[in-house]
Design a protein around this motif. Structure first.
Motif, PDB file in Angstrom:
ATOM      1  N   UNK A   1      30.898  44.489  38.946  1.00  0.00           N
ATOM      2  CA  UNK A   1      29.930  44.578  40.043  1.00  0.00           C
ATOM      3  C   UNK A   1      30.592  44.375  41.398  1.00  0.00           C
ATOM      4  N   UNK A   2      31.489  43.390  41.487  1.00  0.00           N
ATOM      5  CA  UNK A   2      32.184  43.157  42.748  1.00  0.00           C
ATOM      6  C   UNK A   2      33.212  44.258  43.019  1.00  0.00           C
ATOM      7  N   UNK A   3      33.748  44.856  41.951  1.00  0.00           N
ATOM      8  CA  UNK A   3      34.629  46.002  42.146  1.00  0.00           C
ATOM      9  C   UNK A   3      33.889  47.154  42.807  1.00  0.00           C
ATOM     10  N   UNK A   4      32.629  47.354  42.406  1.00  0.00           N
ATOM     11  CA  UNK A   4      31.802  48.398  43.019  1.00  0.00           C
ATOM     12  C   UNK A   4      31.553  48.076  44.485  1.00  0.00           C
ATOM     13  N   UNK A   5      31.231  46.824  44.777  1.00  0.00           N
ATOM     14  CA  UNK A   5      30.826  46.461  46.133  1.00  0.00           C
ATOM     15  C   UNK A   5      32.004  46.362  47.096  1.00  0.00           C
TER      16      UNK A   5
ATOM     17  N   UNK B   1      38.859  46.843  44.468  1.00  0.00           N
ATOM     18  CA  UNK B   1      39.667  45.958  43.623  1.00  0.00           C
ATOM     19  C   UNK B   1      40.321  44.841  44.430  1.00  0.00           C
ATOM     20  N   UNK B   2      40.935  45.182  45.548  1.00  0.00           N
ATOM     21  CA  UNK B   2      41.683  44.177  46.314  1.00  0.00           C
ATOM     22  C   UNK B   2      40.779  43.047  46.782  1.00  0.00           C
TER      23      UNK B   2
ATOM     24  N   UNK C   1      39.939  41.847  33.405  1.00  0.00           N
ATOM     25  CA  UNK C   1      39.193  41.754  34.659  1.00  0.00           C
ATOM     26  C   UNK C   1      39.610  42.860  35.625  1.00  0.00           C
ATOM     27  N   UNK C   2      40.913  43.144  35.676  1.00  0.00           N
ATOM     28  CA  UNK C   2      41.381  44.236  36.524  1.00  0.00           C
ATOM     29  C   UNK C   2      40.826  45.576  36.035  1.00  0.00           C
ATOM     30  N   UNK C   3      40.755  45.752  34.729  1.00  0.00           N
ATOM     31  CA  UNK C   3      40.209  46.994  34.176  1.00  0.00           C
ATOM     32  C   UNK C   3      38.757  47.167  34.607  1.00  0.00           C
ATOM     33  N   UNK C   4      37.971  46.109  34.469  1.00  0.00           N
ATOM     34  CA  UNK C   4      36.556  46.191  34.837  1.00  0.00           C
ATOM     35  C   UNK C   4      36.388  46.378  36.341  1.00  0.00           C
ATOM     36  N   UNK C   5      37.164  45.642  37.144  1.00  0.00           N
ATOM     37  CA  UNK C   5      37.064  45.776  38.597  1.00  0.00           C
ATOM     38  C   UNK C   5      37.489  47.170  39.040  1.00  0.00           C
TER      39      UNK C   5
ATOM     40  N   UNK D   1      35.314  49.969  40.964  1.00  0.00           N
ATOM     41  CA  UNK D   1      35.747  50.575  42.218  1.00  0.00           C
ATOM     42  C   UNK D   1      35.721  52.103  42.133  1.00  0.00           C
ATOM     43  N   UNK D   2      36.068  52.638  40.979  1.00  0.00           N
ATOM     44  CA  UNK D   2      36.026  54.096  40.826  1.00  0.00           C
ATOM     45  C   UNK D   2      34.593  54.617  40.773  1.00  0.00           C
ATOM     46  N   UNK D   3      33.682  53.780  40.276  1.00  0.00           N
ATOM     47  CA  UNK D   3      32.284  54.180  40.255  1.00  0.00           C
ATOM     48  C   UNK D   3      31.708  54.285  41.662  1.00  0.00           C
TER      49      UNK D   3
END
Length: 210
Positions: A29-33, A36-37, A166-170, A174-176
Motif C-alpha cells: 500500500x505504501x509502495x503505491x502511495x 519504493x524509496x 517487503x521489497x517485492x511487495x513495495x 509502485x508499479x501498480x
C-alpha cells in the motif's frame, strides 16, 4: 546447525513471509502511495518491530504470553483495534493522496516518521508473532550446541528473507501506481486494502494462544 537444517528453515520462512499478511499489505500500500524509496521508513518500522518481537521471544516473552491470559488479551485487542482503525483510515483515504505524497517533497519528507511509526505498530500488533517465533526457532536449533550463534543465524536469515519480500511487495505496489491513474481504481484499491486490514484485525481479535 547443519546446512540441511538451515536450508529447511530458509524454505519454511520463504513461504511464511510470502503470505500476504498485514506487514506485506502495508508495504504494498505504501509502495503505491509513495514509491519504493519513500516506503523505506515503513519497511524499517516493520523490521524494527520484528526485531523486538524476536528479541522478546528469545528472552521468554513468548512463553509468558502463552501462559498469561490477561497479557495476551490486552496485546491482542490493542493490536486488533489498531488494524481496524488503520483499515478504516485506508478505506476513507482521499484518492488523490498518493499523487500528492509523490510530487510534494515537503509533505513526503515530513511524513517519514509517521510511515515508520505505522510500520512499527503494524508489526507489533500481533501477539501471536511472539509465540510464533518462540515455537518456530527451537524447531531448527540443537539443544546441545551454543544457543546464541544459532539464534543469530536464524534471525539474520529471517531478516534477509523478510526484507526481500517487503521489497517485492513495495515494488509491486509502485508499479501498480501507473495503472492507478484512475480515481475509481485507486478508490477500489483503498477499499481492498482497508477491508484486508479490518479483516485481519477482526481475525486477530478472535485468535487464541493455542
Amino acid at each position: 546447525m547443519s546446512f540441511n537444517t538451515w536450508l529447511l528453515f530458509v524454505v519454511t520462512v520463504f513461504f511464511v513471509s510470502a503470505t500476504p499478511g498485514p506487514n506485506m499489505l502495508l508495504a504494498m500500500t505504501h509502495g503505491i502511495r509513495y514509491g519504493v524509496r519513500h516506503t523505506l521508513p515503513t519497511m524499517s518500522g516493520l523490521l524494527v518491530g520484528l526485531g523486538l518481537i524476536m528479541a522478546g521471544s528469545a528472552a521468554g516473552l513468548g512463553a509468558v504470553l502463552a501462559t498469561s491470559e490477561l497479557l495476551f488479551a490486552v496485546i491482542k485487542y490493542a493490536g486488533a483495534a489498531y488494524l481496524i482503525w488503520l483499515g478504516l483510515r485506508t478505506w476513507f483515504a482521499r484518492v488523490e493522496a498518493p499523487a500528492v505524497a509523490e510530487t510534494d517533497p515537503q509533505l513526503r519528507d515530513a511524513s517519514w516518521q509517521q510511515r515508520f511509526r505505522t510500520g512499527f505498530l503494524v508489526s507489533m500488533s500481533n501477539p501471536k508473532a511472539f509465540i510464533f517465533f518462540t515455537a518456530l526457532f527451537p524447531q531448527f536449533m540443537h539443544a546441545d550446541a551454543p544457543q546464541g550463534p544459532q539464534l543469530l543465524v536464524l534471525a539474520i536469515t529471517f531478516y534477509v528473507i523478510e526484507t526481500s519480500w517487503q521489497f517485492v511487495y513495495a515494488t509491486g505496489g509502485a508499479r501498480l501506481k501507473h495503472w492507478l491513474t484512475s480515481p475509481l481504481r485507486m478508490r477500489w484499491v483503498n477499499r481492498f486494502a482497508g477491508s484486508s486490514f479490518m479483516v485481519a484485525g477482526v481475525a486477530l481479535s478472535s485468535v487464541s494462544k493455542a
